[in-house]
Design an enzyme around this catalytic site. Structure first.
Site, PDB file in Angstrom:
ATOM      1  N   LYS A 147     -94.814  38.482 -36.738  1.00 63.73           N
ATOM      2  CA  LYS A 147     -95.420  37.260 -36.219  1.00 63.73           C
ATOM      3  C   LYS A 147     -96.942  37.312 -36.192  1.00 63.73           C
ATOM      4  O   LYS A 147     -97.618  36.327 -36.489  1.00 63.73           O
ATOM      5  CB  LYS A 147     -94.874  36.972 -34.820  1.00 63.73           C
ATOM      6  CG  LYS A 147     -93.430  36.480 -34.814  1.00 63.73           C
ATOM      7  CD  LYS A 147     -92.981  36.155 -33.409  1.00 63.73           C
ATOM      8  CE  LYS A 147     -91.639  35.437 -33.395  1.00 63.73           C
ATOM      9  NZ  LYS A 147     -90.569  36.202 -34.011  1.00 63.73           N
ATOM     10  N   GLU A 150     -99.577  33.973 -26.679  1.00 65.22           N
ATOM     11  CA  GLU A 150     -99.773  32.580 -27.062  1.00 65.22           C
ATOM     12  C   GLU A 150     -99.909  31.722 -25.815  1.00 65.22           C
ATOM     13  O   GLU A 150     -99.313  32.017 -24.773  1.00 65.22           O
ATOM     14  CB  GLU A 150     -98.583  32.053 -27.881  1.00 65.22           C
ATOM     15  CG  GLU A 150     -98.487  32.584 -29.288  1.00 65.22           C
ATOM     16  CD  GLU A 150     -97.317  31.971 -30.028  1.00 65.22           C
ATOM     17  OE1 GLU A 150     -96.505  31.262 -29.384  1.00 65.22           O
ATOM     18  OE2 GLU A 150     -97.193  32.202 -31.238  1.00 65.22           O
ATOM     19  N   HIS A 168     -83.536  29.747 -26.304  1.00 66.29           N
ATOM     20  CA  HIS A 168     -84.189  29.817 -27.611  1.00 66.29           C
ATOM     21  C   HIS A 168     -83.204  29.706 -28.779  1.00 66.29           C
ATOM     22  O   HIS A 168     -83.591  29.930 -29.928  1.00 66.29           O
ATOM     23  CB  HIS A 168     -85.012  31.107 -27.745  1.00 66.29           C
ATOM     24  CG  HIS A 168     -86.024  31.287 -26.654  1.00 66.29           C
ATOM     25  ND1 HIS A 168     -87.155  30.508 -26.551  1.00 66.29           N
ATOM     26  CD2 HIS A 168     -86.060  32.143 -25.597  1.00 66.29           C
ATOM     27  CE1 HIS A 168     -87.856  30.889 -25.487  1.00 66.29           C
ATOM     28  NE2 HIS A 168     -87.213  31.859 -24.893  1.00 66.29           N
ATOM     29  N   ARG A 202     -85.450  31.794 -45.436  1.00 70.39           N
ATOM     30  CA  ARG A 202     -84.037  31.671 -45.802  1.00 70.39           C
ATOM     31  C   ARG A 202     -83.599  30.232 -45.587  1.00 70.39           C
ATOM     32  O   ARG A 202     -84.380  29.403 -45.128  1.00 70.39           O
ATOM     33  CB  ARG A 202     -83.192  32.589 -44.921  1.00 70.39           C
ATOM     34  CG  ARG A 202     -83.435  32.344 -43.426  1.00 70.39           C
ATOM     35  CD  ARG A 202     -82.453  33.063 -42.546  1.00 70.39           C
ATOM     36  NE  ARG A 202     -82.857  33.074 -41.142  1.00 70.39           N
ATOM     37  CZ  ARG A 202     -82.719  32.067 -40.297  1.00 70.39           C
ATOM     38  NH1 ARG A 202     -82.200  30.927 -40.731  1.00 70.39           N
ATOM     39  NH2 ARG A 202     -83.099  32.174 -39.037  1.00 70.39           N
TER      40      ARG A 202
END
Length: 636
Positions: A116, A200, A235, A297
């Site tokens: 990430k 973040e 999530h 993907r």
């Protein structure tokens, strides 16, 4: 064009790929573990190869066996589907090194987007907007806390190598940061072998917007517009739709252009998804949408994009992997109507979304929806894999119509004895906030109590069940033609020259209920009901299943904790029996410990009393609803 394809996956995505491959005249090879020896994807493929024991780490995650199966069967290419090895750089490279075609992006692209922090840096360099945060190499607790303070709370700590919602913590204030960091790092190290994190800014009204992109070997990259996947639980996406509600043309153009830019930055090939997080506190605006990550993907929710664009994304994958250019240019792609997808899982929302496993003795899925599934009636839902039963997909001209059609589809689901989340999905779709597009990724958590309250049968359903069971001709020879009508007297408590009693005593999922009935079994048009015959009958209404029986038909496994019956909440293995028949027990005392889905569940005494029955044996396997013990209440 590829002529023979091995699918390195299982379940509904394997069946989905087989369907398109067959339509293209491509021979398919399935792989399977012990648990999947008779699975639907194995039955549908032209050939199948056993690759190992039931645990995924010993079968579907063993790349060497999958490659060997492809070479042994003469397959030209390997399609990874999603999950398992689909985003594994080493596996993709090994497939190519073995002389096979990899139906996916270049290994270098997977690697570039796999971490990430590196992906965000790359996107920043490419001019793609990213969420404010910290991506530095200094991972000291002091530096991380200082950066969090500078960003401003709340902040999100995320594992650099994270995924699937793991290695992620929200921190509300500086005093909580140190403990949250340690917890996140421990989980990241355990799950990914890498404890590095990034920070973040936590978005207070977040929406999850993603853009489908596609690239080919001829330098073409296009987008196929956006999807909204904001309805999530822990999530994990629950309901997805395309296009995104509230998206205007200018914002769509900006976010889709950013997605194409991101794909070009990593020389992307094949199907991919650029995921963005949007601050929807003032609606969707281009300057409040930031890059989050890229999934290299095909996505689980790809059917909604197919429905609004008329494109078969699996076909595009196979054509691009064969060296062909993209079938359409950007100007040839457009949005038509609205599509929604709901993920139907084998789980019980009323019991904390506890997975429900076992054989699908009865399974009926809606006929007016697109169904993507990897199981059929009488197949097994295994403890080894994701408990998805199917994806229900509906298309309509408008969003309101799509919501209505998908809600209806969820209500029409019939599944027994395995529990499903169909009624939970219908409740989500019926919420006024969802209809108005007022949703965030926290919506389910914020409304969880009302969304997961156990469904109750309607009065109409109880009336029908009472009529149906009380006037069951099959259980009383002669039925209404029996001159003595003794069965009616037995059912209603008739006594000569006494007032007629018109109440029927029932057990509904073990709970006693008394229902007034009419003179004959009536069909209630207001409810959708199907019946499985037997002494304990299952009735379906609005996506929920209710086991209803007459008290005299109750077997040993009937009852509830209220009357002392201790039932197994799900299929599993008894790992400990703490009491013996005849023992005196206190309320809350542990009786039996059940292991299911790699978790332990303790069953305790509902009140002070005596163990009147004990049917649990250490090491024994039990089915859902099996009677394990019965406690007789202490007198006084």
């Amino acid at each position: 064009m590829i002529t023979s394809l091995l699918i390195a996956n299982r379940g509904e995505i394997a069946c989905r790929i087989i369907r398109t491959a067959r339509a293209m005249g491509i021979r398919t090879v399935a792989v399977h573990s012990d648990a999947d020896a008779n699975a639907l994807h194995v039955r549908q493929a032209d050939e199948a190869v056993h690759i190992g024991p039931s645990p995924a780490r010993e079968s579907y995650l063993v790349g060497e066996r999958i490659i060997a199966a492809a070479l042994a069967t003469g397959a030209q290419a390997i399609h990874p589907g999603y999950g398992f090895l689909s985003e594994n750089t080493d596996f993709a490279a090994a497939v190519i090194d073995a002389g096979l075609i990899w139906v996916g992006p270049k290994p270098a692209s997977i690697r570039a987007m796999g971490l990430k922090d590196a992906a965000k840096k790359l996107m920043q360099e490419a001019g793609v907007p990213t969420t404010p945060g910290y991506l530095g190499e200094d991972q000291s607790p002091e530096r991380l806390r200082a950066e969090a303070d500078a960003i401003g709370y709340p902040v999100l700590i995320k594992a650099v190598a994270g995924g699937g919602g793991k290695g992620m913590r929200r921190v509300e204030r500086t005093e909580e940061f140190a403990d949250a960091l340690l917890s996140c790092q421990r989980e990241a190290a355990s799950s990914f072998g890498d404890d590095r994190v990034l920070l973040e800014k936590y978005i207070l009204s977040p929406r999850h917007i993603e853009v489908q992109v596609f690239g080919d070997t001829h330098g073409n990259v296009v987008h196929l517009f956006e999807r909204d996947c904001s309805l999530q639980r822990r999530h994990q996406k629950v309901i997805e739709e395309a296009p995104a509600p509230g998206m205007d043309a200018d914002t769509r153009a900006a976010i889709c252009a950013a997605a194409v830019q991101a794909a070009r930055a990593v020389d992307y090939l094949g199907a991919g998804t650029i995921e963005f997080i949007a601050d929807a506190s003032e609606g969707l605006r281009a300057d409040r949408i930031w890059f989050m990550e890229m999934n290299t993907r095909l996505q689980v929710e790809h059917p909604v994009t197919e429905e609004i664009t008329g494109v078969d994304l699996v076909e595009w994958q196979l054509r691009v992997a064969s060296g062909e250019p993209l079938p359409k240019r950007q100007e040839e792609l457009s949005i038509n109507g609205w599509a929604m997808e709901a993920r139907l899982y084998a789980e019980d929302p009323a019991k904390g979304f506890l997975p429900s496993t076992g054989r699908l003795d009865h399974l009926a899925l809606p006929g007016d929806a697109r169904i993507e599934t990897g199981v059929e009636e009488r197949d097994m839902i295994s403890t080894f894999y994701d408990p998805m039963i199917a994806k229900l997909v509906c298309w309509a001209e408008t969003r309101a119509e799509a919501i209505s059609e998908l809600s209806t589809a969820c209500r029409e689901v019939e599944c027994e004895p395995v529990k499903t989340n169909a009624w939970f999905l219908a409740r989500l779709l019926d919420r006024q906030e969802f209809a108005q597009g007022h949703i965030t990724t926290a919506f389910i958590a914020d409304h969880q109590d009302s969304l997961i309250a156990a469904p109750q049968p309607s009065d109409d359903l109880l009336q029908y069940a009472a009529d149906d069971l009380a006037f069951d001709d099959d259980s009383m020879p002669g039925g209404w033609d029996n001159p003595a009508r003794e069965f009616v007297q037995a059912r209603f408590g008739f006594r000569l020259n006494a007032p007629q009693q018109r109440a029927v005593r029932l057990r509904v999922d073990g709970e006693p209920k008394t229902v007034e009935v009419g003179d004959e079994a009536l069909w209630h048009d207001s409810v959708r009901v199907s019946v499985i015959d037997g002494p304990r009958r299952t009735y379906f209404e609005d996506g929920a299943a209710f086991v209803i029986e007459l008290p005299r038909a109750s077997g040993a496994a009937s009852g509830t904790a209220a009357d002392g019956a201790i039932l197994s909440p799900m299929p599993g293995r008894i790992i400990a029996v703490e009491v013996a028949a005849g023992d005196t027990v206190a309320k809350g005392q542990k009786l039996v410990t059940l292991e299911a889905m790699k978790m332990e569940h303790s069953l305790v005494a509902p009140f002070d009393g005596t163990v009147a029955e004990l049917d649990a044996t250490t090491g024994g396997q039990v089915s859902e609803g099996a009677l394990l013990a019965r406690i007789e209440r202490a007198e006084g």
